[in-house]
Design a protein around this motif. Structure first.
Motif, PDB file in Angstrom:
ATOM      1  N   ARG A  22      70.632  37.460  61.909  1.00  0.00           N
ATOM      2  CA  ARG A  22      71.393  37.543  60.655  1.00  0.00           C
ATOM      3  C   ARG A  22      71.249  36.268  59.837  1.00  0.00           C
ATOM      4  NH1 ARG A  22      76.451  40.226  63.554  1.00  0.00           N
ATOM      5  NH2 ARG A  22      75.804  42.395  63.382  1.00  0.00           N
ATOM      6  N   ARG A  23      71.289  35.125  60.517  1.00  0.00           N
ATOM      7  CA  ARG A  23      71.125  33.850  59.803  1.00  0.00           C
ATOM      8  C   ARG A  23      69.739  33.754  59.168  1.00  0.00           C
ATOM      9  NH1 ARG A  23      74.340  31.966  63.969  1.00  0.00           N
ATOM     10  NH2 ARG A  23      72.581  31.412  65.291  1.00  0.00           N
ATOM     11  N   SER A  24      68.721  34.069  59.929  1.00  0.00           N
ATOM     12  CA  SER A  24      67.364  33.978  59.378  1.00  0.00           C
ATOM     13  C   SER A  24      67.143  35.024  58.286  1.00  0.00           C
ATOM     14  CB  SER A  24      66.313  34.104  60.478  1.00  0.00           C
ATOM     15  OG  SER A  24      66.396  35.360  61.109  1.00  0.00           O
ATOM     16  N   ALA A  25      67.753  36.204  58.410  1.00  0.00           N
ATOM     17  CA  ALA A  25      67.630  37.226  57.370  1.00  0.00           C
ATOM     18  C   ALA A  25      68.299  36.761  56.083  1.00  0.00           C
ATOM     19  CB  ALA A  25      68.244  38.542  57.837  1.00  0.00           C
ATOM     20  N   ALA A  26      69.481  36.161  56.187  1.00  0.00           N
ATOM     21  CA  ALA A  26      70.184  35.665  54.998  1.00  0.00           C
ATOM     22  C   ALA A  26      69.378  34.564  54.313  1.00  0.00           C
ATOM     23  CB  ALA A  26      71.567  35.163  55.377  1.00  0.00           C
ATOM     24  N   LEU A  27      68.778  33.666  55.102  1.00  0.00           N
ATOM     25  CA  LEU A  27      67.956  32.603  54.517  1.00  0.00           C
ATOM     26  C   LEU A  27      66.722  33.169  53.821  1.00  0.00           C
ATOM     27  CD1 LEU A  27      68.156  29.880  57.310  1.00  0.00           C
ATOM     28  CD2 LEU A  27      69.202  29.819  55.030  1.00  0.00           C
ATOM     29  N   LEU A  28      66.105  34.166  54.423  1.00  0.00           N
ATOM     30  CA  LEU A  28      64.930  34.791  53.801  1.00  0.00           C
ATOM     31  C   LEU A  28      65.285  35.479  52.487  1.00  0.00           C
ATOM     32  CD1 LEU A  28      62.977  36.316  56.806  1.00  0.00           C
ATOM     33  CD2 LEU A  28      62.106  34.727  55.112  1.00  0.00           C
ATOM     34  N   ALA A  76      65.061  35.519  46.566  1.00  0.00           N
ATOM     35  CA  ALA A  76      65.767  35.514  45.276  1.00  0.00           C
ATOM     36  C   ALA A  76      65.402  34.270  44.467  1.00  0.00           C
ATOM     37  CB  ALA A  76      67.272  35.588  45.493  1.00  0.00           C
ATOM     38  N   ALA A  77      65.297  33.134  45.128  1.00  0.00           N
ATOM     39  CA  ALA A  77      64.932  31.896  44.429  1.00  0.00           C
ATOM     40  C   ALA A  77      63.485  31.957  43.939  1.00  0.00           C
ATOM     41  CB  ALA A  77      65.130  30.692  45.345  1.00  0.00           C
ATOM     42  N   ASN A  78      62.586  32.494  44.742  1.00  0.00           N
ATOM     43  CA  ASN A  78      61.184  32.592  44.348  1.00  0.00           C
ATOM     44  C   ASN A  78      60.978  33.534  43.163  1.00  0.00           C
ATOM     45  OD1 ASN A  78      60.396  30.809  46.315  1.00  0.00           O
ATOM     46  ND2 ASN A  78      59.746  32.387  47.762  1.00  0.00           N
ATOM     47  N   HIS A  79      61.799  34.569  43.068  1.00  0.00           N
ATOM     48  CA  HIS A  79      61.694  35.510  41.952  1.00  0.00           C
ATOM     49  C   HIS A  79      62.599  35.109  40.786  1.00  0.00           C
ATOM     50  CE1 HIS A  79      59.748  38.096  44.962  1.00  0.00           C
ATOM     51  NE2 HIS A  79      59.199  38.673  43.919  1.00  0.00           N
ATOM     52  N   GLU A  80      63.230  33.947  40.904  1.00  0.00           N
ATOM     53  CA  GLU A  80      64.098  33.403  39.856  1.00  0.00           C
ATOM     54  C   GLU A  80      65.180  34.398  39.432  1.00  0.00           C
ATOM     55  OE1 GLU A  80      61.518  32.099  36.738  1.00  0.00           O
ATOM     56  OE2 GLU A  80      60.662  30.505  37.964  1.00  0.00           O
ATOM     57  N   LEU A  81      65.834  34.992  40.419  1.00  0.00           N
ATOM     58  CA  LEU A  81      66.938  35.911  40.157  1.00  0.00           C
ATOM     59  C   LEU A  81      68.229  35.111  40.129  1.00  0.00           C
ATOM     60  CD1 LEU A  81      65.924  38.862  42.486  1.00  0.00           C
ATOM     61  CD2 LEU A  81      65.566  38.641  40.033  1.00  0.00           C
ATOM     62  N   ALA A  82      68.777  34.921  38.934  1.00  0.00           N
ATOM     63  CA  ALA A  82      69.979  34.101  38.781  1.00  0.00           C
ATOM     64  C   ALA A  82      71.166  34.707  39.524  1.00  0.00           C
ATOM     65  CB  ALA A  82      70.314  33.944  37.304  1.00  0.00           C
ATOM     66  N   ASP A  83      71.308  36.042  39.442  1.00  0.00           N
ATOM     67  CA  ASP A  83      72.422  36.682  40.136  1.00  0.00           C
ATOM     68  C   ASP A  83      72.108  36.961  41.594  1.00  0.00           C
ATOM     69  OD1 ASP A  83      70.536  38.519  39.426  1.00  0.00           O
ATOM     70  OD2 ASP A  83      71.901  39.869  38.388  1.00  0.00           O
ATOM     71  N   GLY A  84      70.885  36.710  42.003  1.00  0.00           N
ATOM     72  CA  GLY A  84      70.498  36.799  43.405  1.00  0.00           C
ATOM     73  C   GLY A  84      70.422  38.212  43.942  1.00  0.00           C
ATOM     74  N   LEU A  85      70.169  38.271  45.223  1.00  0.00           N
ATOM     75  CA  LEU A  85      70.116  39.519  45.964  1.00  0.00           C
ATOM     76  C   LEU A  85      71.276  39.521  46.947  1.00  0.00           C
ATOM     77  CD1 LEU A  85      66.306  39.430  46.784  1.00  0.00           C
ATOM     78  CD2 LEU A  85      67.386  40.932  45.137  1.00  0.00           C
ATOM     79  N   THR A  86      71.879  40.668  47.156  1.00  0.00           N
ATOM     80  CA  THR A  86      73.008  40.773  48.069  1.00  0.00           C
ATOM     81  C   THR A  86      72.561  41.505  49.323  1.00  0.00           C
ATOM     82  OG1 THR A  86      74.471  40.911  46.165  1.00  0.00           O
ATOM     83  CG2 THR A  86      75.382  41.551  48.296  1.00  0.00           C
ATOM     84  N   LEU A  87      72.663  40.830  50.463  1.00  0.00           N
ATOM     85  CA  LEU A  87      72.302  41.428  51.746  1.00  0.00           C
ATOM     86  C   LEU A  87      73.566  41.841  52.466  1.00  0.00           C
ATOM     87  CD1 LEU A  87      70.243  41.984  54.085  1.00  0.00           C
ATOM     88  CD2 LEU A  87      70.707  39.658  54.839  1.00  0.00           C
ATOM     89  N   THR A  88      73.664  43.119  52.814  1.00  0.00           N
ATOM     90  CA  THR A  88      74.780  43.557  53.648  1.00  0.00           C
ATOM     91  C   THR A  88      74.409  43.282  55.100  1.00  0.00           C
ATOM     92  OG1 THR A  88      73.901  45.796  53.774  1.00  0.00           O
ATOM     93  CG2 THR A  88      75.471  45.362  52.021  1.00  0.00           C
ATOM     94  N   GLN A  89      75.388  43.263  55.962  1.00  0.00           N
ATOM     95  CA  GLN A  89      75.118  42.987  57.378  1.00  0.00           C
ATOM     96  C   GLN A  89      74.141  44.029  57.919  1.00  0.00           C
ATOM     97  OE1 GLN A  89      75.900  40.474  59.252  1.00  0.00           O
ATOM     98  NE2 GLN A  89      77.181  39.477  57.722  1.00  0.00           N
ATOM     99  N   PRO A  90      73.073  43.586  58.557  1.00  0.00           N
ATOM    100  CA  PRO A  90      72.113  44.548  59.102  1.00  0.00           C
ATOM    101  C   PRO A  90      72.773  45.489  60.106  1.00  0.00           C
ATOM    102  CG  PRO A  90      71.176  42.342  59.108  1.00  0.00           C
ATOM    103  CD  PRO A  90      72.627  42.213  58.739  1.00  0.00           C
ATOM    104  N   ALA A  91      72.551  46.773  59.938  1.00  0.00           N
ATOM    105  CA  ALA A  91      73.124  47.787  60.831  1.00  0.00           C
ATOM    106  C   ALA A  91      72.270  47.905  62.084  1.00  0.00           C
ATOM    107  CB  ALA A  91      73.194  49.123  60.110  1.00  0.00           C
ATOM    108  N   ARG A 148      66.227  47.055  73.477  1.00  0.00           N
ATOM    109  CA  ARG A 148      64.866  47.542  73.258  1.00  0.00           C
ATOM    110  C   ARG A 148      64.910  48.934  72.633  1.00  0.00           C
ATOM    111  NH1 ARG A 148      62.836  45.698  79.141  1.00  0.00           N
ATOM    112  NH2 ARG A 148      62.425  43.539  78.609  1.00  0.00           N
ATOM    113  N   GLY A 149      64.090  49.126  71.610  1.00  0.00           N
ATOM    114  CA  GLY A 149      64.022  50.421  70.940  1.00  0.00           C
ATOM    115  C   GLY A 149      65.124  50.664  69.914  1.00  0.00           C
ATOM    116  N   ALA A 150      66.027  49.712  69.745  1.00  0.00           N
ATOM    117  CA  ALA A 150      67.096  49.884  68.750  1.00  0.00           C
ATOM    118  C   ALA A 150      66.511  49.826  67.340  1.00  0.00           C
ATOM    119  CB  ALA A 150      68.150  48.800  68.924  1.00  0.00           C
ATOM    120  N   ILE A 151      67.185  50.466  66.431  1.00  0.00           N
ATOM    121  CA  ILE A 151      66.735  50.451  65.033  1.00  0.00           C
ATOM    122  C   ILE A 151      67.694  49.585  64.235  1.00  0.00           C
ATOM    123  CG2 ILE A 151      66.379  51.835  62.966  1.00  0.00           C
ATOM    124  CD1 ILE A 151      65.546  54.124  64.774  1.00  0.00           C
ATOM    125  N   VAL A 152      67.125  48.602  63.540  1.00  0.00           N
ATOM    126  CA  VAL A 152      67.897  47.684  62.713  1.00  0.00           C
ATOM    127  C   VAL A 152      67.594  48.027  61.248  1.00  0.00           C
ATOM    128  CG1 VAL A 152      68.228  45.279  62.069  1.00  0.00           C
ATOM    129  CG2 VAL A 152      67.825  45.878  64.449  1.00  0.00           C
TER     130      VAL A 152
END
Length: 167
Positions: A90-96, A101-116, A124-128
């Motif tokens: 989750r930490r690495s996903a939020a940083l990515l 968002a910074a690379n695409h210069e999105l001022a309002d950014g992207l919102t990531l919900t908690q990965p399901a 093993r075999g779980a779907i995220v």
């Protein structure tokens, strides 16, 4: 039907015959009616051309933001799947997502919900599934700004490797 002995029936006295008698061609008609081309041109430009031009200006922005959200969802899901546990993922996903968002210069950014599909340990075999939301401007006029808008959400799922070695 009233008739004139020299000219024939009255219905033959049309605008063209009157124009010929006045020394004008029938195409010129009575000469009293004038077109309203400047008014029609201004209305046509305002009603037809301007909305199409606005759509042409904002369409590339929509495509760019959709692409950024799609990429962020893919990378976030992949980061969680490759992590040792869900918290690191989750930490690495939020940083990515923030980096994209910074690379695409999105001022309002992207919102990531908690990965399901990620609760504590990665089985093993779980779907995220990672879900990212981006704000789309309704209008984007260069040098003036943006007005209105709507949100667009994209999800991406990744399967945890069946044969991965867990620590």
């Amino acid at each position: 039907m009233p008739t004139d002995a020299a000219a024939g029936p009255a219905w033959r006295h049309s605008v063209g015959s009157r124009a010929r008698r006045a020394g004008r061609s029938p195409a010129q008609g009575a000469g009293r009616t004038r077109g309203s081309v400047p008014v029609e041109f201004a209305l046509g430009a305002g009603v037809l051309v301007l909305p199409v031009a606005m759509l042409v200006l904002v369409f590339p922005t929509w495509i760019e933001r959709q692409s950024a959200a799609r990429l962020a969802a893919q990378e976030a899901a992949r980061a969680v799947v490759l992590a040792d546990d869900c918290a690191d993922g989750r930490r690495s996903a939020a940083l990515l997502v923030e980096e994209i968002a910074a690379n695409h210069e999105l001022a309002d950014g992207l919102t990531l919900t908690q990965p399901a599909g990620c609760a504590g340990e990665l089985a093993r075999g779980a779907i995220v599934t990672a879900t990212v939301t981006v704000q789309m401007p309704l209008t984007a006029i260069p040098l003036i700004g943006r007005a209105g808008g709507f949100s667009w959400t994209v999800s991406h799922s990744e399967r945890v490797d069946q044969y991965r070695s867990l620590p």
